[in-house]
Write an enzyme that holds these catalytic residues in place. Structure first.
Site, PDB file in Angstrom:
ATOM      1  N   ASP A  85       0.829  -1.196   0.000  1.00 55.33           N
ATOM      2  CA  ASP A  85       0.000   0.000   0.000  1.00 55.33           C
ATOM      3  C   ASP A  85       0.875   1.262   0.000  1.00 55.33           C
ATOM      4  O   ASP A  85       1.928   1.311   0.639  1.00 55.33           O
ATOM      5  CB  ASP A  85      -0.899  -0.029   1.240  1.00 55.33           C
ATOM      6  CG  ASP A  85      -1.942   1.058   1.249  1.00 55.33           C
ATOM      7  OD1 ASP A  85      -2.625   1.227   0.228  1.00 55.33           O
ATOM      8  OD2 ASP A  85      -2.080   1.737   2.287  1.00 55.33           O
ATOM      9  N   GLU A 106       1.015  -0.507  -4.987  1.00 54.21           N
ATOM     10  CA  GLU A 106      -0.143   0.382  -5.077  1.00 54.21           C
ATOM     11  C   GLU A 106       0.411   1.750  -5.449  1.00 54.21           C
ATOM     12  O   GLU A 106       0.859   2.517  -4.597  1.00 54.21           O
ATOM     13  CB  GLU A 106      -0.897   0.409  -3.743  1.00 54.21           C
ATOM     14  CG  GLU A 106      -2.200   1.197  -3.790  1.00 54.21           C
ATOM     15  CD  GLU A 106      -2.010   2.673  -3.522  1.00 54.21           C
ATOM     16  OE1 GLU A 106      -2.069   3.459  -4.499  1.00 54.21           O
ATOM     17  OE2 GLU A 106      -1.799   3.056  -2.361  1.00 54.21           O
ATOM     18  N   ASP A 125     -11.479   0.998  -1.837  1.00 57.71           N
ATOM     19  CA  ASP A 125     -11.688   2.408  -1.517  1.00 57.71           C
ATOM     20  C   ASP A 125     -12.619   3.102  -2.508  1.00 57.71           C
ATOM     21  O   ASP A 125     -12.981   4.269  -2.302  1.00 57.71           O
ATOM     22  CB  ASP A 125     -10.347   3.158  -1.491  1.00 57.71           C
ATOM     23  CG  ASP A 125      -9.547   2.887  -0.223  1.00 57.71           C
ATOM     24  OD1 ASP A 125     -10.179   2.600   0.813  1.00 57.71           O
ATOM     25  OD2 ASP A 125      -8.313   2.961  -0.265  1.00 57.71           O
TER      26      ASP A 125
END
Length: 501
Positions: A283, A330, A383
């Site tokens: 992430d 990411e 998200d």
């Protein structure tokens, strides 16, 4: 990174969203059966550690522990570790504490598990005892943050820690038992998935929660003052999505300290997660090249500044210790040439999200003609709104661009976006389960910048239905992504229903 040998597709679904028993037991195995029968090769999920008070898996009290709420009572019964007098109320306890106490009382009748628990504690000694003590102290102090504990406990005075380990020995044992049972069931699920050709794809947040065992045990690795309060915190600068930027509040790393000890903590953290997962999403990858650092207590994230991250040195150190890293970057947001260069140097694919593809001009990296094979393509992520929800609320310009671009615009959403993801040249395509189920905004998993109502969505009974598998396998086959049907793909483990239909 180790790249897949062939084009594959997967589904994004966190275990807490499984129907019925949202845990690592029958419902998880049933979902694996569904994936295998449909031709998918990957199950992606969110971080599987303990969550914060709002249920977020991205603000966990530990980078190493597992979420004991995912322990399956059904599978404990199968092992003979639960008596027959367990009440329904015991099964609803979020942390399974009553359940664990009952297992603890049954352990003397199971010397094989007592021995395995001892070996588990030894193998995980670098984090387990400290984490268990952290959790026990948190309950003793009514869940106030560790920086407000008595000084000797806050600052981990050795004499006080020894006293606490003695005082809380039985509670610590229970915490360790919970982690052992989570690990036992996780390994069983991992093996079950592997036998059916399914790889497990995990998620590693770049930052950790301030109120975590990681920061309490290793304050020197974070930018903290003498009392444990952060000097600077993480976030992102102002952009088109947030005019003041985003103030996350996680402590930022003292990268020079990490470098001095050869990135040992990061090596242990990544190694632990890569023993759980076959593939790992890193992430906020861009924060490892340069990160936005905000003075703690600032009125706005706009007061921050860019600071240099560890760059390739981190990955070189971890690769020397662990070997090739099966990572996915990411790389969404403000991606500079330096970030792209780091990703290419690490050798891991980035992410492309089709819900972002129809803004801007033809150079938009999310637009399918700009995809490369070294990418993972998504219709949307955890998200984002679901694709159907996005389609209902996107601008007229975005909708017109998408209709002009998509190959099958006459099909009802979300299928044009799903088929476009499957047709991408990206080696791996991931479809959120909500999109497979054609669900709208009511099924959204998370809305960034909010704390209420997130992480709660769950599939209904019998979902996803095995009646979907022929059409899904056909869609995967014509895009070259259908995995082979293994002999065990339709063979449930003993005692299971074998699926969701």
């Amino acid at each position: 990174m180790t790249q897949p040998d062939e084009r594959q597709a997967g589904v994004l679904l966190h275990p807490t969203s499984l129907p019925g028993g949202a845990d690592l037991g029958p419902s998880a195995r049933g979902f694996v059966d569904f994936l295998a029968a449909s031709g998918f090769g990957v199950w992606q999920m969110l971080p599987v550690g303990p969550t914060d008070a709002n249920g977020s898996p991205y603000l966990s009290p530990s980078s190493f522990a597992g979420d004991t709420g995912l322990i399956s009572p059904h599978d404990l019964f199968r092992l003979g570790l639960l008596p027959n007098d367990v009440s329904p109320a015991d099964l609803q306890d979020p942390e399974r504490r009553d359940l664990l106490e009952r297992v603890q009382r049954a352990l003397p009748d199971h010397p094989e598990h007592q021995h395995a628990l001892t070996l588990f504690r030894e193998a995980n000694s670098a984090w387990l005892a400290d984490y268990a003590l952290f959790r026990c102290l948190g309950r003793r102090h009514y869940h106030i943050p560790w920086i407000r504990w008595p000084t000797a406990e806050r600052d981990r005075h050795p004499e006080r820690l020894t006293e606490l380990h003695n005082e809380l020995a039985s509670e610590i044992e229970l915490e360790c038992l919970g982690q052992y049972l989570f690990s036992l069931q996780w390994q069983a699920l991992h093996e079950y998935a592997a036998n059916r050709g399914i790889r497990l794809f995990g998620d590693l947040p770049i930052y950790v929660a301030h109120n975590s065992a990681d920061v309490w045990c290793h304050p020197e690795l974070f930018d903290l003052d003498a009392t444990g309060h952060p000097n600077e915190v993480a976030g992102v600068p102002p952009d088109a999505f947030a005019e003041d930027g985003q103030y996350w509040g996680n402590p930022v790393y003292h990268w020079d300290r990490h470098e001095q000890d050869g990135f040992r903590w990061w090596t242990e953290r990544l190694g632990h997660q890569l023993r759980r997962f076959d593939l790992l999403r890193l992430d906020h990858f861009r924060g490892l090249e340069a990160f936005w650092s905000i003075p703690a207590g600032a009125d706005s994230a706009a007061e921050g500044q860019w600071r240099q991250g560890p760059g390739i040195e981190l990955f070189n150190a971890v690769t020397r210790a662990l070997g090739p890293l099966p990572l996915v970057a990411e790389d969404l947001g403000d991606i500079t040439p330096q970030v792209e260069s780091l990703r290419q140097s690490v050798g891991c694919p980035g992410m492309r999200v089709l819900q972002f593809a129809f803004e801007g001009d033809a150079a938009n990296p999310h637009r399918p003609h700009n995809h490369g094979t070294d990418a993972v393509v998504y219709t949307g992520t955890h998200d984002n709104d679901t694709t159907l929800g996005w389609w209902r609320t996107c601008s007229d310009t975005t909708r017109a661009t998408a209709l002009a671009y998509l190959a099958t615009p006459s099909d009802p959403m979300p299928w044009p976006l799903i088929q476009t993801a499957l047709n991408s040249v990206a080696e791996l395509a991931i479809i959120p389960a909500q999109d497979l189920m054609e669900l709208g905004s009511e099924a959204r998993m998370n809305t960034p910048g909010t704390t209420g109502g997130n992480w709660q969505w769950r599939l209904g009974p019998g979902e996803p239905s095995f009646s979907m598998t022929p059409a899904l396998r056909h869609a995967l086959a014509i895009s070259g992504r259908a995995g082979p049907i293994t002999p065990s793909a339709y063979t449930p483990s003993p005692g299971d229903a074998g699926g969701s239909d």
